[in-house]
Scaffold this motif. Structure first.
Motif, PDB file in Angstrom:
ATOM      1  N   ARG A  16      22.515   0.575  15.774  1.00 40.65           N
ATOM      2  CA  ARG A  16      21.933  -0.690  16.020  1.00 40.65           C
ATOM      3  C   ARG A  16      20.232  -0.731  16.095  1.00 40.65           C
ATOM      4  O   ARG A  16      19.721  -1.693  15.431  1.00 40.65           O
ATOM      5  CB  ARG A  16      22.654  -1.492  17.281  1.00 40.65           C
ATOM      6  N   GLU A  24      23.197  -5.798  14.478  1.00 45.57           N
ATOM      7  CA  GLU A  24      23.796  -6.436  15.438  1.00 45.57           C
ATOM      8  C   GLU A  24      25.416  -6.363  15.624  1.00 45.57           C
ATOM      9  O   GLU A  24      26.070  -6.122  14.462  1.00 45.57           O
ATOM     10  CB  GLU A  24      23.328  -7.730  15.744  1.00 45.57           C
ATOM     11  N   GLU A  25      25.778  -6.393  16.638  1.00 48.17           N
ATOM     12  CA  GLU A  25      27.284  -6.119  16.573  1.00 48.17           C
ATOM     13  C   GLU A  25      27.875  -7.481  16.148  1.00 48.17           C
ATOM     14  O   GLU A  25      27.518  -8.391  16.764  1.00 48.17           O
ATOM     15  CB  GLU A  25      27.885  -5.766  18.163  1.00 48.17           C
ATOM     16  N   VAL A  26      28.835  -7.381  15.445  1.00 46.42           N
ATOM     17  CA  VAL A  26      29.576  -8.555  14.808  1.00 46.42           C
ATOM     18  C   VAL A  26      31.027  -8.661  15.107  1.00 46.42           C
ATOM     19  O   VAL A  26      31.597  -9.697  14.986  1.00 46.42           O
ATOM     20  CB  VAL A  26      29.080  -8.976  13.218  1.00 46.42           C
ATOM     21  N   SER A  54      26.169  -5.225  11.810  1.00 44.72           N
ATOM     22  CA  SER A  54      25.697  -5.956  10.364  1.00 44.72           C
ATOM     23  C   SER A  54      24.296  -6.355  10.553  1.00 44.72           C
ATOM     24  O   SER A  54      23.654  -6.452  11.586  1.00 44.72           O
ATOM     25  CB  SER A  54      26.684  -7.330  10.368  1.00 44.72           C
ATOM     26  N   GLY A  55      23.741  -6.629   9.269  1.00 41.79           N
ATOM     27  CA  GLY A  55      22.299  -7.293   9.283  1.00 41.79           C
ATOM     28  C   GLY A  55      21.623  -6.403   8.209  1.00 41.79           C
ATOM     29  O   GLY A  55      20.495  -7.012   8.154  1.00 41.79           O
ATOM     30  N   MET A  93      28.027  -3.552   6.303  1.00 42.99           N
ATOM     31  CA  MET A  93      28.388  -3.414   7.742  1.00 42.99           C
ATOM     32  C   MET A  93      28.367  -1.843   8.063  1.00 42.99           C
ATOM     33  O   MET A  93      28.734  -1.029   7.272  1.00 42.99           O
ATOM     34  CB  MET A  93      29.561  -3.950   8.270  1.00 42.99           C
TER      35      MET A  93
END
Length: 129
Positions: free
Chosen positions: A29, A35-37, A49-50, A54
């Motif tokens: 992260r 960020e955790e999705v 993701s981001g 992912m």
């Protein structure tokens, strides 16, 4: 070569086996600005993701860390992370929990590091044109 109809799909996630996704998720992260999705109720799978596809961390109870550069447990894959300055990026990654690998095949172009559970990954200034 793609089919005449186009690709079957697109890359959604890169999955990384590990002994404890909750322990490894903060490292990736912070390293990649994700960020955790998604997470399964038992937290055996955590998706971040981001930054394109992912990064999914999956619990494997029989996980054995790869040995770099030689076996006995060879790496199956690794991530290449694009950076602007190798020295600065290495310091930042080590502060997050990475360790710099002893063997560096091309230390001026990329640096091999190990994540907190032993997966090799590279920080690199080499980019496609």
């Amino acid at each position: 070569m793609s089919s005449p109809e186009g690709p079957v799909g697109s890359l959604a996630s890169i999955s990384i086996d590990c002994p404890d996704p909750d322990s490894l998720a903060p490292f990736y992260r912070d390293l990649l600005g994700l960020e955790e999705v998604f997470a399964t109720p038992d937290r055996g799978l955590i998706a971040l993701s981001g930054a394109g596809p992912m990064v999914t961390l999956m619990r494997v109870n029989t996980y054995v860390a790869p040995s770099w550069p030689d076996g006995p447990q060879h790496k199956q894959m690794h991530l290449d992370v694009a950076v602007d300055d190798l020295d600065t990026a290495v310091v930042a990654a080590v502060a997050l929990g990475a360790t710099e690998a002893g063997f560096q095949p091309a230390g001026q172009a990329w640096r091999v590091l190990l994540d907190p559970v032993g997966h090799p990954f590279c920080l690199s200034t080499v980019r496609p044109d």
